[in-house]
Design an enzyme around this catalytic site. Sequence first.
Site, PDB file in Angstrom:
ATOM      1  CE  LYS A 180      14.047 -29.932 -45.097  1.00  0.00           C
ATOM      2  NZ  LYS A 180      14.098 -30.021 -43.667  1.00  0.00           N
ATOM      3  CE  LYS A 206       9.048 -35.907 -39.053  1.00  0.00           C
ATOM      4  NZ  LYS A 206       9.593 -34.710 -39.711  1.00  0.00           N
ATOM      5  NE  ARG A 218       8.090 -44.100 -36.506  1.00  0.00           N
ATOM      6  CZ  ARG A 218       8.437 -43.638 -35.321  1.00  0.00           C
ATOM      7  NH1 ARG A 218       7.655 -42.800 -34.702  1.00  0.00           N
ATOM      8  NH2 ARG A 218       9.551 -44.011 -34.753  1.00  0.00           N
ATOM      9  CD1 TRP A 269      12.963 -47.045 -44.114  1.00  0.00           C
ATOM     10  CD2 TRP A 269      14.852 -47.648 -43.096  1.00  0.00           C
ATOM     11  NE1 TRP A 269      13.987 -46.273 -44.627  1.00  0.00           N
ATOM     12  CE2 TRP A 269      15.162 -46.625 -44.020  1.00  0.00           C
ATOM     13  CE3 TRP A 269      15.900 -48.188 -42.343  1.00  0.00           C
ATOM     14  CZ2 TRP A 269      16.440 -46.124 -44.206  1.00  0.00           C
ATOM     15  CZ3 TRP A 269      17.182 -47.695 -42.533  1.00  0.00           C
ATOM     16  CH2 TRP A 269      17.440 -46.668 -43.461  1.00  0.00           C
ATOM     17  CD  GLU A 311      16.760 -27.431 -42.876  1.00  0.00           C
ATOM     18  OE1 GLU A 311      17.693 -28.218 -42.642  1.00  0.00           O
ATOM     19  OE2 GLU A 311      15.574 -27.784 -42.900  1.00  0.00           O
ATOM     20  CG  ASN A 313      10.410 -50.956 -34.661  1.00  0.00           C
ATOM     21  OD1 ASN A 313      10.048 -51.731 -35.534  1.00  0.00           O
ATOM     22  ND2 ASN A 313       9.712 -49.899 -34.295  1.00  0.00           N
ATOM     23  N   GLY A 314      14.807 -51.977 -34.668  1.00  0.00           N
ATOM     24  CA  GLY A 314      16.172 -51.838 -34.160  1.00  0.00           C
ATOM     25  C   GLY A 314      17.093 -52.830 -34.833  1.00  0.00           C
ATOM     26  CB  CYS A 345      10.430 -50.546 -38.099  1.00  0.00           C
ATOM     27  SG  CYS A 345      11.897 -51.069 -38.961  1.00  0.00           S
ATOM     28  CD  GLU A 371      14.690 -34.012 -46.050  1.00  0.00           C
ATOM     29  OE1 GLU A 371      14.578 -32.980 -45.388  1.00  0.00           O
ATOM     30  OE2 GLU A 371      14.755 -35.130 -45.527  1.00  0.00           O
ATOM     31  CG  HIS A 376      38.485 -21.128 -50.644  1.00  0.00           C
ATOM     32  ND1 HIS A 376      39.785 -20.696 -50.707  1.00  0.00           N
ATOM     33  CD2 HIS A 376      37.776 -20.098 -50.110  1.00  0.00           C
ATOM     34  CE1 HIS A 376      39.871 -19.476 -50.216  1.00  0.00           C
ATOM     35  NE2 HIS A 376      38.666 -19.091 -49.848  1.00  0.00           N
TER      36      HIS A 376
HETATM   37  O1  M6R Z   1      13.947 -36.427 -35.066  1.00  0.00           O
HETATM   38  P1  M6R Z   1      15.242 -35.684 -35.254  1.00  0.00           P
HETATM   39  O2  M6R Z   1      15.064 -34.207 -35.251  1.00  0.00           O
HETATM   40  O3  M6R Z   1      16.307 -36.108 -34.308  1.00  0.00           O
HETATM   41  O4  M6R Z   1      15.715 -36.084 -36.715  1.00  0.00           O
HETATM   42  C1  M6R Z   1      16.962 -35.673 -37.196  1.00  0.00           C
HETATM   43  C2  M6R Z   1      17.062 -35.874 -38.687  1.00  0.00           C
HETATM   44  O5  M6R Z   1      16.903 -37.222 -39.021  1.00  0.00           O
HETATM   45  C3  M6R Z   1      16.015 -35.052 -39.448  1.00  0.00           C
HETATM   46  O6  M6R Z   1      16.101 -33.696 -39.152  1.00  0.00           O
HETATM   47  C4  M6R Z   1      16.175 -35.239 -40.966  1.00  0.00           C
HETATM   48  O7  M6R Z   1      17.373 -34.672 -41.389  1.00  0.00           O
HETATM   49  C5  M6R Z   1      14.977 -34.627 -41.699  1.00  0.00           C
HETATM   50  N1  M6R Z   1      14.452 -35.558 -42.654  1.00  0.00           N
HETATM   51  C6  M6R Z   1      15.308 -33.391 -42.431  1.00  0.00           C
HETATM   52  O8  M6R Z   1      14.208 -32.847 -43.081  1.00  0.00           O
END
Ligand code: M6R
Length: 603
Positions: free
Chosen positions: A480, A598, A27, A74, A476, A98-99, A2, A483, A499
Amino acid sequence: MCGIVGYSGPNNSVGPIIEGLSRLEYRGYDSAGICLKINNELQILKKEGKLDNLKSLIQEKKPFSHTGIGHTRWATHGAVTADNAHPHGNDLFAVVHNGIIENAGVLKKELQAEGFEFKSQTDSEVFLVLLTKFYLETKNVLLSISKSFSTITGNSAFVIIEKNTDKLYCLKRSAPLVVGDNQQTREAFVSSDPFALVGFAPRIYFPEDSIICESSVSENGVKINFYELDLTPSDRYKIQSNAMSVDTTNKGIYEHFMLKEIHEQPSLIEKIAAYYIKNEGRKILDQIKNFKTSCWHLTACGTAWHAGLVIKNYFEQINRQRASVEIASEFRYKNPIINENEIGLFISQSGETADTLACQELCREKGISSFAIVNVEGSTLFRNADKNFLIHAGVEIGVASTKAFTLQVLTGYLMSRAMSGTLDDPNLFVELKLLSNRVSELCADSEKIKKIAEKIYTQKGFIFTGRGKYFPIALEGALKLKEIAYVHAEGYAAGELKHGPIALIDEEIVNIAVVGPELFEKTISNVEEVKARRGKVVVIGPEKSEELEHLSDFYLGLNFHGLNDLSPLYVNVALQFLSYHIAYLKGTDIDKPRNLAKSVTVE
Ligand code: M6R
């Protein structure tokens, strides 16, 4: 997650609030709203969906108000509807939140039993109703805020306006919140992120937890008062100038922020090298010269966790120091074994990830030092760390983290070199410059990666594999892709395929195989196993290899020479491009993928 923006001043609050919310769109959110104080009434406009829907409503109504608060939500408690969107208000107060209020369910029942009514399914409205209840009892706004805040549990940030004054009130517990002012224009601001206030508020205040901030604007300027919850004045806040630039909000020549951020990497690699080896950052690294600990506890989430896995290799292989890397949401609840003189190292782009912050707090309670590899200076993680290692990536807007990963890993690498006392090795600078050049070459020639993407983007699933230092890169790469392209992707250690995951392989599955120069033959055997089961294979490996050309369906040859420990970063940029192009071909919302935020400020 949010976003919050509040304004009070001589101008129409709608402009800065909507501009601020637009900057926080990246975000992630699913509805938006604004509350404006107009003629001693609180008028609320809310819309489900994109901020553009709210903007159209504002365009239609053309409201003018000197004081207002806005929010992008959010959803956590309650569906995505206009009623559940913030602000929540009545004829006394309006609130954005927020929260999460953890005891909202119990409190709501108690308040309903007392005759209070609720218009939404949110936990946030519980705070509004508490505020109203305490105000009806005390007729004192500050006291009502303090009592309401003391009644709720969980991590939250609130901004409150009331119908009788133009004051902005705010407070928080383990959630991001800043206050800003511009004494020249006599404007006061509040936001969940200083980025929203760039160009508006040259000065930013960072209140600590449980401090009530009261901003009021008069002809003499902006006055900001800080109070403890017992309403005595507080000095528990920090002031900083807002040095960010508005340019960062711009995509420039690129179609997406993600693409822009991938292309920023070559120059950022050179900058971080100069900063930590030759310039101001050197004194920070000199503090850990020859540093040793019996165990590093690295914790992080998502991409930052993958960065931790690469950094662990550096600490173990270069420094021969034990390092454990754990997903923050696991570490915080596992009663971890932590001994004195060990170090907690927290990795985060935003510095606001709730689970990572909880691990930092846990390590603090256990009495060990807290180091942070973090991008956002002034974030909660930054402020609570004993030592900070800033990654200087600039604002990262694409939800898919790209440049932050590269700079987190590089910062960890430079820490490792500082601990081994080899920062002045002339080869180090050469190696970093080489990495920047190779990444530049990839950026200049990403067409060849696009061509591979065109051949595979309709496939059903993707398995990324790598061994040793390329295993975290396989994880990673898969993250990527899933997502931003919304396609099933898994990352595996190549030797682990047989395995279990090999059962998935058929002609609809693509294996993106990273075949590094190390363990070359062994990794090739793993690729052969996939080929034998009719899987499609994309090999990313050393260039000009007839063997790899022959083995793969699609081959991306890269020049690994001279990169040594930095080669995983180089391969990773190739994978960033691959995900980008696949997502582009699938037509997804690359910068703001569905369901993601974000900065994940709830656990
Ligand atoms: O702000 P942060 O680096 O702590 O965020 C951690 C994860 O939420 C963040 O890396 C998330 O996995 C990304 N969307 C990946 O691209």
